[in-house]
Design an enzyme around this catalytic site. Structure first.
Site, PDB file in Angstrom:
ATOM      1  N   CYS A   2      -1.880  -7.213   8.074  1.00 41.43           N
ATOM      2  CA  CYS A   2      -2.632  -8.285   8.747  1.00 41.43           C
ATOM      3  C   CYS A   2      -4.000  -7.808   9.248  1.00 41.43           C
ATOM      4  O   CYS A   2      -4.214  -6.635   9.460  1.00 41.43           O
ATOM      5  CB  CYS A   2      -1.889  -8.883   9.951  1.00 41.43           C
ATOM      6  SG  CYS A   2      -0.206  -9.352   9.607  1.00 41.43           S
ATOM      7  N   ARG A  27      -6.425  -7.021   4.028  1.00 43.50           N
ATOM      8  CA  ARG A  27      -5.304  -6.555   4.827  1.00 43.50           C
ATOM      9  C   ARG A  27      -4.103  -7.488   4.722  1.00 43.50           C
ATOM     10  O   ARG A  27      -3.020  -7.179   5.226  1.00 43.50           O
ATOM     11  CB  ARG A  27      -5.708  -6.445   6.300  1.00 43.50           C
ATOM     12  CG  ARG A  27      -6.876  -5.523   6.533  1.00 43.50           C
ATOM     13  CD  ARG A  27      -7.172  -5.425   7.999  1.00 43.50           C
ATOM     14  NE  ARG A  27      -6.060  -4.826   8.714  1.00 43.50           N
ATOM     15  CZ  ARG A  27      -5.846  -3.528   8.818  1.00 43.50           C
ATOM     16  NH1 ARG A  27      -6.674  -2.689   8.257  1.00 43.50           N
ATOM     17  NH2 ARG A  27      -4.813  -3.065   9.483  1.00 43.50           N
ATOM     18  N   TRP A  75      -0.136 -10.834   6.507  1.00 43.21           N
ATOM     19  CA  TRP A  75       0.696 -10.284   5.437  1.00 43.21           C
ATOM     20  C   TRP A  75       2.089 -10.237   6.035  1.00 43.21           C
ATOM     21  O   TRP A  75       2.372  -9.433   6.924  1.00 43.21           O
ATOM     22  CB  TRP A  75       0.219  -8.888   5.055  1.00 43.21           C
ATOM     23  CG  TRP A  75       0.874  -8.320   3.840  1.00 43.21           C
ATOM     24  CD1 TRP A  75       0.539  -8.544   2.544  1.00 43.21           C
ATOM     25  CD2 TRP A  75       1.967  -7.395   3.813  1.00 43.21           C
ATOM     26  NE1 TRP A  75       1.356  -7.820   1.709  1.00 43.21           N
ATOM     27  CE2 TRP A  75       2.245  -7.106   2.458  1.00 43.21           C
ATOM     28  CE3 TRP A  75       2.741  -6.774   4.798  1.00 43.21           C
ATOM     29  CZ2 TRP A  75       3.247  -6.234   2.054  1.00 43.21           C
ATOM     30  CZ3 TRP A  75       3.751  -5.906   4.398  1.00 43.21           C
ATOM     31  CH2 TRP A  75       3.989  -5.646   3.048  1.00 43.21           C
ATOM     32  N   ASN A 101      -1.264  -7.622  14.713  1.00 41.20           N
ATOM     33  CA  ASN A 101      -1.091  -6.862  13.473  1.00 41.20           C
ATOM     34  C   ASN A 101      -0.135  -5.730  13.804  1.00 41.20           C
ATOM     35  O   ASN A 101      -0.407  -4.950  14.710  1.00 41.20           O
ATOM     36  CB  ASN A 101      -2.454  -6.295  13.033  1.00 41.20           C
ATOM     37  CG  ASN A 101      -2.309  -5.184  12.016  1.00 41.20           C
ATOM     38  OD1 ASN A 101      -1.398  -5.217  11.187  1.00 41.20           O
ATOM     39  ND2 ASN A 101      -3.181  -4.204  12.067  1.00 41.20           N
ATOM     40  N   GLY A 102       0.989  -5.671  13.079  1.00 39.13           N
ATOM     41  CA  GLY A 102       1.931  -4.576  13.346  1.00 39.13           C
ATOM     42  C   GLY A 102       3.357  -5.072  13.305  1.00 39.13           C
ATOM     43  O   GLY A 102       3.633  -6.132  12.725  1.00 39.13           O
ATOM     44  N   GLU A 484      -0.886   7.470 -12.493  1.00 37.74           N
ATOM     45  CA  GLU A 484      -1.908   6.578 -11.952  1.00 37.74           C
ATOM     46  C   GLU A 484      -2.293   5.489 -12.961  1.00 37.74           C
ATOM     47  O   GLU A 484      -2.481   4.333 -12.595  1.00 37.74           O
ATOM     48  CB  GLU A 484      -3.143   7.396 -11.528  1.00 37.74           C
ATOM     49  CG  GLU A 484      -4.295   6.592 -10.978  1.00 37.74           C
ATOM     50  CD  GLU A 484      -4.006   5.829  -9.680  1.00 37.74           C
ATOM     51  OE1 GLU A 484      -2.914   5.994  -9.102  1.00 37.74           O
ATOM     52  OE2 GLU A 484      -4.882   5.040  -9.269  1.00 37.74           O
ATOM     53  N   LYS A 488      -2.040   1.560 -12.165  1.00 39.44           N
ATOM     54  CA  LYS A 488      -3.214   0.674 -12.245  1.00 39.44           C
ATOM     55  C   LYS A 488      -2.885  -0.560 -13.078  1.00 39.44           C
ATOM     56  O   LYS A 488      -3.280  -1.661 -12.764  1.00 39.44           O
ATOM     57  CB  LYS A 488      -4.425   1.384 -12.875  1.00 39.44           C
ATOM     58  CG  LYS A 488      -5.199   2.302 -11.968  1.00 39.44           C
ATOM     59  CD  LYS A 488      -6.010   1.601 -10.901  1.00 39.44           C
ATOM     60  CE  LYS A 488      -5.312   1.398  -9.618  1.00 39.44           C
ATOM     61  NZ  LYS A 488      -4.938   2.399  -8.721  1.00 39.44           N
ATOM     62  N   GLU A 491       0.160  -2.852 -11.214  1.00 44.16           N
ATOM     63  CA  GLU A 491      -0.080  -3.514  -9.929  1.00 44.16           C
ATOM     64  C   GLU A 491      -0.995  -4.727 -10.045  1.00 44.16           C
ATOM     65  O   GLU A 491      -0.892  -5.648  -9.259  1.00 44.16           O
ATOM     66  CB  GLU A 491      -0.584  -2.530  -8.865  1.00 44.16           C
ATOM     67  CG  GLU A 491      -1.951  -1.934  -9.108  1.00 44.16           C
ATOM     68  CD  GLU A 491      -2.371  -0.931  -8.014  1.00 44.16           C
ATOM     69  OE1 GLU A 491      -1.883  -1.018  -6.887  1.00 44.16           O
ATOM     70  OE2 GLU A 491      -3.206  -0.064  -8.324  1.00 44.16           O
ATOM     71  N   HIS A 507      15.193  11.928 -22.916  1.00 50.32           N
ATOM     72  CA  HIS A 507      16.319  11.796 -21.981  1.00 50.32           C
ATOM     73  C   HIS A 507      16.489  10.364 -21.504  1.00 50.32           C
ATOM     74  O   HIS A 507      17.066  10.139 -20.444  1.00 50.32           O
ATOM     75  CB  HIS A 507      16.134  12.760 -20.806  1.00 50.32           C
ATOM     76  CG  HIS A 507      16.105  14.182 -21.236  1.00 50.32           C
ATOM     77  ND1 HIS A 507      17.230  14.856 -21.663  1.00 50.32           N
ATOM     78  CD2 HIS A 507      15.070  15.048 -21.368  1.00 50.32           C
ATOM     79  CE1 HIS A 507      16.893  16.077 -22.013  1.00 50.32           C
ATOM     80  NE2 HIS A 507      15.579  16.229 -21.852  1.00 50.32           N
ATOM     81  N   LYS A 606      -3.903  -3.846   0.827  1.00 48.85           N
ATOM     82  CA  LYS A 606      -4.704  -2.633   0.690  1.00 48.85           C
ATOM     83  C   LYS A 606      -4.208  -1.524   1.584  1.00 48.85           C
ATOM     84  O   LYS A 606      -4.167  -0.364   1.206  1.00 48.85           O
ATOM     85  CB  LYS A 606      -6.150  -2.991   1.049  1.00 48.85           C
ATOM     86  CG  LYS A 606      -7.119  -1.834   0.995  1.00 48.85           C
ATOM     87  CD  LYS A 606      -7.517  -1.571  -0.422  1.00 48.85           C
ATOM     88  CE  LYS A 606      -8.398  -0.382  -0.601  1.00 48.85           C
ATOM     89  NZ  LYS A 606      -8.212   0.186  -1.952  1.00 48.85           N
TER      90      LYS A 606
END
Ligand code: G6P
Length: 611
Positions: A2, A27, A75, A101-102, A484, A488, A491, A507, A606
């Site tokens: 948030c 956020r 969020w 926020n939290g 990575e 990329k 996501e 395997h 983010k």
């Protein structure tokens, strides 16, 4: 996560709140809301959906008149994204409004206590306990807002940043935080609070960073700070010299593309001030040669892409400085009771400097008396402040959820550190150091040439918008690059992708290869060429279509792979910095081709400031 923002001053508050929130949308963005005191009462407007829905609802803030207000972009953690769960939240007589926020960890217990005292809850959020608790203490302690705030912070557990309005005190805004970021902006025509600096840059460059359990009390003309016992405290403001344009899109279609293009500069800014007279000087680090020589083992803890740079770093540190390195996801490190012995150095890598698990890993190491080093992008963030040593990446503000330039800066910061350690510990000669530094200095130009030649990979990406599964394979550092590259893609394109150490294919994963499955093979480690090429042959013979990313001298690979992207020549330790560029571009254009919201992929944020 948030984002919160607040304004008190001469101007109309609502448009300023909307503008600030637009810079905090990274956020969280599942709902948004504002509370403004209209001269008689506090008015709240809040809604599910992106910030633009709130802007439309309030006619860009015009329907909310008043000079003091708080805003929120959410969020969801407790309670689904919905109008009622959106912030701000009111107490029962609508005289107190709160944004948060939290996470309030003991909210269930507090909720039960408050319900026993007759409080009724409208939402499923943890935040609503804060506003009712404020109401309870406000009425119990002579309607003194500061006392009520201090009582609340003594009762709540968890991490939070709060913005609070009291209708009885319509010229004053209260703010407090613990383990969630919050700053105060000192404006000429009013003062502000925000979760992050870009939200206030349009109005001021002078800010206070609020520390844990400090309370800020703002009016149009004054800013005062108190500790949790309501004793006044003095704080020094900081001047921010970022350019506001750096936090805006600057003509690019998406922040992600802008940030891809900013990589040569960001990497140059991270490297060049540290190379002086053929040696490495990391001014802010403050580690003596003695301290560097005393390190017996390095532990790296980080999340997401920052973790992937740590995986690369293991190979680089062990190869160059011959120090054993363990790399952990911070969320694992914090709960696995790691063995941290004397002489250990714990490195925590984080763009935001606020990631909850990374911060917890840092604190765990500090509690055990182990030296900690934060590699951080956001100056003044929690990790930067709490780590014993800090090294900044100079990427500037990064807005797109999928990191690109901060990732690239984290990589080169770690190369510099590994080289510094290698030199001080006598593992490389001055001549070798000179060669490595030369290769590092040309990395920004090499990155630029890869971006300028993006058309081949862009076209290739257009063919894969309908892919169902993609596999990334590589060995050694190429495996770290694959991790990575795969992240990329998945996501931002929502295509299932996985990274495999190429030797592990047999395997399990190879059974998933079908006719036409795309396999991206990263082949930059010369001594491992042959091994990975046999894996390419194996997947191709099972129908895979192979995209190879390899060094420019490895033209032999054209006999095996279907499509080849070459990277310029560099040290085998630094190939990640180059090979990742086409993979970032690939992910970006697949997402664009699918018409997705590249900068704000679903369900992601983010900065992950909750567990
Ligand atoms: C989120 C971001 C990633 C980032 C990770 C760790 O998942 O989307 O880009 O790598 O958090 O964040 P940090 O700020 O600690 O680097």
């Amino acid at each position: 996560m948030c984002g919160i923002v607040g304004y008190v001053g001469k101007k109309q508050a609502a448009p300023i709140l909307l503008d600030g929130l637009s810079r905090l949308e990274y956020r969280g963005y599942d709902s948004a809301g504002m509370a403004v005191y209209d001269g008689e009462k506090i008015v709240i407007n809040k809604t599910t959906g992106r910030l633009k829905v709130l802007s439309e609802l309030t006619h860009d803030g015009a329907t909310m008149s008043g000079h003091i207000g708080i805003g929120h972009t959410r969020w969801a953690t407790h309670g689904e994204p919905s109008d009622v769960n959106a912030h701000p939240h009111f107490n029962k007589d609508q005289s107190i409004a709160v944004v948060q926020n939290g996470i309030i960890e003991n909210y269930l217990k507090l909720r039960n206590l408050l319900q026993d005292r007759g409080y009724q809850f409208l939402s499923e959020t943890d935040t609503e306990v804060v506003v009712h608790l404020l109401d309870y203490y406000y009425n119990r302690y002579d309607k003194n807002p500061l006392t009520a705030v201090t009582k609340v912070i003594h009762r709540v557990e968890g991490s939070y940043a709060l913005g609070i309005l009291f209708a009885d005190h319509p010229d004053v805004m209260y703010a407090v935080r613990k383990d969630a970021p919050l700053i105060v902006g000192i404006g000429e025509e009013g003062n502000l609070i925000a979760s992050d600096v870009p939200a206030v840059l349009k109005y001021t460059r002078d800010v206070f960073f609020i520390e844990n359990e400090e309370i800020a009390v703002l009016t149009e003309k004054s800013i005062e700070f108190f500790n949790m016992d309501a004793d006044p405290i003095r704080k020094e403001s900081k001047h921010i010299d970022w350019d506001i344009n750096a936090a805006e899109k600057g003509g690019y279609e998406h922040f992600m593309l802008k940030e891809i293009y900013e990589q040569p500069k960001a990497v140059r800014d991270t490297i060049s001030p540290r190379i002086r007279d053929h040696s490495i000087v990391i001014e802010e680090l403050g580690m003596t040669d003695e301290e560097i020589r005393a390190v017996k083992k390095i532990h790296i803890a980080a999340c997401g892409s920052a973790y992937h740079t740590g995986v690369t770093s293991k190979y680089v540190f062990e190869g160059l400085a011959r120090i054993p390195v363990e790399v952990d996801l911070a969320s694992e490190f914090r709960y696995r009771d790691p063995i941290l012995e004397e002489g250990a150095l714990v490195i925590v890598i984080s763009q935001s400097g606020e990631t909850a698990d990374s911060l917890a890993a840092l604190r765990l190491a500090k509690d055990r008396g182990i030296t900690t080093l934060g590699i951080v992008n956001v100056v003044g963030s929690s990790i930067a402040r709490e780590a014993d040593k800090v090294m900044y990446t100079w990427a500037g503000p990064e807005i797109a959820v999928a990191t690109t330039k901060a990732y690239s800066c984290q990589l080169v910061a770690q190369y510099l550190l590994a080289l510094k350690f290698a030199q001080v510990r006598g593992q490389i000669t001055d001549e070798q150091l000179g060669e490595y530094l030369h290769e590092m200095e040309i990395l920004p130009n090499q990155i630029e040439s890869l971006i300028d030649n993006k058309h081949k990979i862009q076209k290739f990406a257009n063919r894969y918008v309908a892919a169902k599964d993609v596999f990334f394979i590589g060995r050694g550092i190429d495996y770290a690059i694959s991790l990575e590259g795969s992240l990329k893609l998945k996501e931002i394109s929502y295509i299932h992708s996985e990274a495999y150490a190429a030797g592990e294919l047999k395997h399990g994963t190879i059974s998933l290869i079908e006719d036409g499955t795309l396999v991206a093979a990263v082949v930059t480690q010369e001594e491992l060429y042959k091994k990975t090429i046999s894996n390419i042959v194996e997947v191709r013979s099972r129908g895979a279509y192979v995209l190879a990313v390899t060094n420019e001298d490895n033209i032999e690979i054209e006999k095996t792979a279907d499509c080849v992207i070459y990277i310029p020549k560099t040290s085998s330790y630094f190939t990640n910095s180059l090979a990742i560029i086409p993979l970032q571009i690939f992910g970006y254009y697949v997402s664009v081709g699918k018409g997705l919201d590249v900068d704000k992929p679903r369900n992601l944020a983010k900065s992950v400031t909750v567990e």
